[in-house]
Write a protein that holds these residues in place. Structure first.
Motif, PDB file in Angstrom:
ATOM      1  N   ASP A 187       3.898   3.018  -3.540  1.00  0.00           N
ATOM      2  CA  ASP A 187       3.423   3.759  -4.707  1.00  0.00           C
ATOM      3  C   ASP A 187       3.665   5.237  -4.434  1.00  0.00           C
ATOM      4  O   ASP A 187       3.253   5.736  -3.383  1.00  0.00           O
ATOM      5  CB  ASP A 187       1.931   3.487  -4.920  1.00  0.00           C
ATOM      6  CG  ASP A 187       1.396   4.214  -6.128  1.00  0.00           C
ATOM      7  OD1 ASP A 187       1.101   5.427  -6.004  1.00  0.00           O
ATOM      8  OD2 ASP A 187       1.268   3.589  -7.188  1.00  0.00           O
ATOM      9  N   VAL A 226      -7.117   2.357  -0.952  1.00  0.00           N
ATOM     10  CA  VAL A 226      -6.050   1.397  -0.653  1.00  0.00           C
ATOM     11  C   VAL A 226      -5.411   1.728   0.696  1.00  0.00           C
ATOM     12  O   VAL A 226      -5.164   0.836   1.520  1.00  0.00           O
ATOM     13  CB  VAL A 226      -4.989   1.383  -1.784  1.00  0.00           C
ATOM     14  CG1 VAL A 226      -3.759   0.588  -1.378  1.00  0.00           C
ATOM     15  CG2 VAL A 226      -5.586   0.814  -3.066  1.00  0.00           C
ATOM     16  N   LEU A 227      -5.162   3.005   0.955  1.00  0.00           N
ATOM     17  CA  LEU A 227      -4.544   3.418   2.217  1.00  0.00           C
ATOM     18  C   LEU A 227      -5.481   3.177   3.407  1.00  0.00           C
ATOM     19  O   LEU A 227      -5.031   2.793   4.488  1.00  0.00           O
ATOM     20  CB  LEU A 227      -4.123   4.884   2.148  1.00  0.00           C
ATOM     21  CG  LEU A 227      -2.955   5.172   1.205  1.00  0.00           C
ATOM     22  CD1 LEU A 227      -2.799   6.675   0.979  1.00  0.00           C
ATOM     23  CD2 LEU A 227      -1.663   4.552   1.729  1.00  0.00           C
ATOM     24  N   ALA A 276       0.835  -1.206   0.000  1.00  0.00           N
ATOM     25  CA  ALA A 276       0.000   0.000   0.000  1.00  0.00           C
ATOM     26  C   ALA A 276       0.864   1.250   0.000  1.00  0.00           C
ATOM     27  O   ALA A 276       0.489   2.275  -0.570  1.00  0.00           O
ATOM     28  CB  ALA A 276      -0.934  -0.002   1.211  1.00  0.00           C
ATOM     29  N   ALA A 284       2.303   7.960  -5.520  1.00  0.00           N
ATOM     30  CA  ALA A 284       1.085   8.756  -5.306  1.00  0.00           C
ATOM     31  C   ALA A 284       0.527   8.505  -3.915  1.00  0.00           C
ATOM     32  O   ALA A 284       0.093   9.436  -3.228  1.00  0.00           O
ATOM     33  CB  ALA A 284       0.039   8.430  -6.372  1.00  0.00           C
ATOM     34  N   ARG A 285       0.546   7.243  -3.455  1.00  0.00           N
ATOM     35  CA  ARG A 285       0.021   6.938  -2.122  1.00  0.00           C
ATOM     36  C   ARG A 285       0.924   7.510  -1.033  1.00  0.00           C
ATOM     37  O   ARG A 285       0.426   7.991  -0.010  1.00  0.00           O
ATOM     38  CB  ARG A 285      -0.182   5.431  -1.960  1.00  0.00           C
ATOM     39  CG  ARG A 285      -1.366   4.935  -2.779  1.00  0.00           C
ATOM     40  CD  ARG A 285      -1.818   3.569  -2.382  1.00  0.00           C
ATOM     41  NE  ARG A 285      -1.008   2.491  -2.871  1.00  0.00           N
ATOM     42  CZ  ARG A 285      -1.186   1.849  -4.011  1.00  0.00           C
ATOM     43  NH1 ARG A 285      -2.185   2.191  -4.811  1.00  0.00           N
ATOM     44  NH2 ARG A 285      -0.398   0.862  -4.362  1.00  0.00           N
ATOM     45  N   HIS A 345      -9.180   5.966  -5.546  1.00  0.00           N
ATOM     46  CA  HIS A 345      -8.668   4.594  -5.490  1.00  0.00           C
ATOM     47  C   HIS A 345      -7.483   4.505  -4.530  1.00  0.00           C
ATOM     48  O   HIS A 345      -7.418   3.612  -3.676  1.00  0.00           O
ATOM     49  CB  HIS A 345      -8.252   4.108  -6.876  1.00  0.00           C
ATOM     50  CG  HIS A 345      -7.403   2.873  -6.823  1.00  0.00           C
ATOM     51  ND1 HIS A 345      -7.918   1.638  -6.531  1.00  0.00           N
ATOM     52  CD2 HIS A 345      -6.066   2.710  -6.974  1.00  0.00           C
ATOM     53  CE1 HIS A 345      -6.928   0.743  -6.508  1.00  0.00           C
ATOM     54  NE2 HIS A 345      -5.800   1.373  -6.788  1.00  0.00           N
ATOM     55  N   HIS A 346      -6.536   5.417  -4.665  1.00  0.00           N
ATOM     56  CA  HIS A 346      -5.355   5.394  -3.799  1.00  0.00           C
ATOM     57  C   HIS A 346      -5.742   5.597  -2.329  1.00  0.00           C
ATOM     58  O   HIS A 346      -5.188   4.936  -1.437  1.00  0.00           O
ATOM     59  CB  HIS A 346      -4.346   6.458  -4.232  1.00  0.00           C
ATOM     60  CG  HIS A 346      -3.633   6.127  -5.497  1.00  0.00           C
ATOM     61  ND1 HIS A 346      -2.979   4.929  -5.711  1.00  0.00           N
ATOM     62  CD2 HIS A 346      -3.450   6.845  -6.630  1.00  0.00           C
ATOM     63  CE1 HIS A 346      -2.421   4.925  -6.909  1.00  0.00           C
ATOM     64  NE2 HIS A 346      -2.712   6.087  -7.495  1.00  0.00           N
ATOM     65  N   THR A 386      -8.798   8.334  -9.631  1.00  0.00           N
ATOM     66  CA  THR A 386      -7.499   7.750  -9.293  1.00  0.00           C
ATOM     67  C   THR A 386      -7.122   8.072  -7.857  1.00  0.00           C
ATOM     68  O   THR A 386      -6.665   7.208  -7.106  1.00  0.00           O
ATOM     69  CB  THR A 386      -6.412   8.240 -10.265  1.00  0.00           C
ATOM     70  OG1 THR A 386      -6.782   7.852 -11.588  1.00  0.00           O
ATOM     71  CG2 THR A 386      -5.054   7.666  -9.931  1.00  0.00           C
ATOM     72  N   VAL A 387      -7.329   9.320  -7.444  1.00  0.00           N
ATOM     73  CA  VAL A 387      -7.041   9.708  -6.064  1.00  0.00           C
ATOM     74  C   VAL A 387      -7.934   8.917  -5.112  1.00  0.00           C
ATOM     75  O   VAL A 387      -7.468   8.407  -4.082  1.00  0.00           O
ATOM     76  CB  VAL A 387      -7.209  11.231  -5.868  1.00  0.00           C
ATOM     77  CG1 VAL A 387      -7.135  11.607  -4.400  1.00  0.00           C
ATOM     78  CG2 VAL A 387      -6.155  11.983  -6.674  1.00  0.00           C
TER      79      VAL A 387
END
Length: 131
Positions: free
Chosen positions: A47, A87-88, A44, A49-50, A83-84, A80-81
């Motif tokens: 990445d 995930v976090l 997680a 971005a994350r 989604h990230h 996209t943001v």
């Protein structure tokens, strides 16, 4: 290609689960399950971005940030943001609080502390004392 199922949100949101399942790497070998849990958390974070999102949320005034404020900072699309961020949250690194149409995110400090504890290697005192 099939992917491994994600952990239940309730288990993933518990930072103590990372600490309890994953003793510091130098104390004892990780079990297959503990390695899988730790890898999921590290994935997680693995990445750019994350990592930036985690940093943006942590550094945001008040320690929380609206998803609407994060999109422009990253230069990524809103889906996209989102989604990230999902995930976090699933990894237990952020919390999500829905307020009306907006979602606010906050860092889970205990999750980062537990992860750091797993990766910390104890250092031995230099020979001959502290001097």
């Amino acid at each position: 290609m099939p992917t491994a199922p994600a952990p239940p949100a309730a288990a993933a949101a518990r930072p103590e689960a990372v600490a309890a399942c994953c003793a510091p790497l130098t104390r004892e070998p990780l079990s297959a399950g503990a390695a899988s849990d730790l890898a999921r958390t590290l994935k997680a974070l693995a990445d750019p971005a994350r990592l930036r999102l985690l940093s943006l949320v942590a550094a945001h005034e008040g320690g929380e940030a609206c998803a609407c404020d994060l999109v422009a900072s990253l230069g990524l699309s809103q889906p996209t943001v989102s989604h990230h961020l999902k995930v976090l949250v699933e990894a237990g690194l952020l919390t999500r609080d829905k307020r009306g149409v907006w979602a606010y995110f906050a860092l889970v400090p205990q999750a980062l502390n537990a992860l750091a504890a797993v990766l910390t290697v104890p250092t031995a005192a230099p020979p001959g004392g502290a001097g």
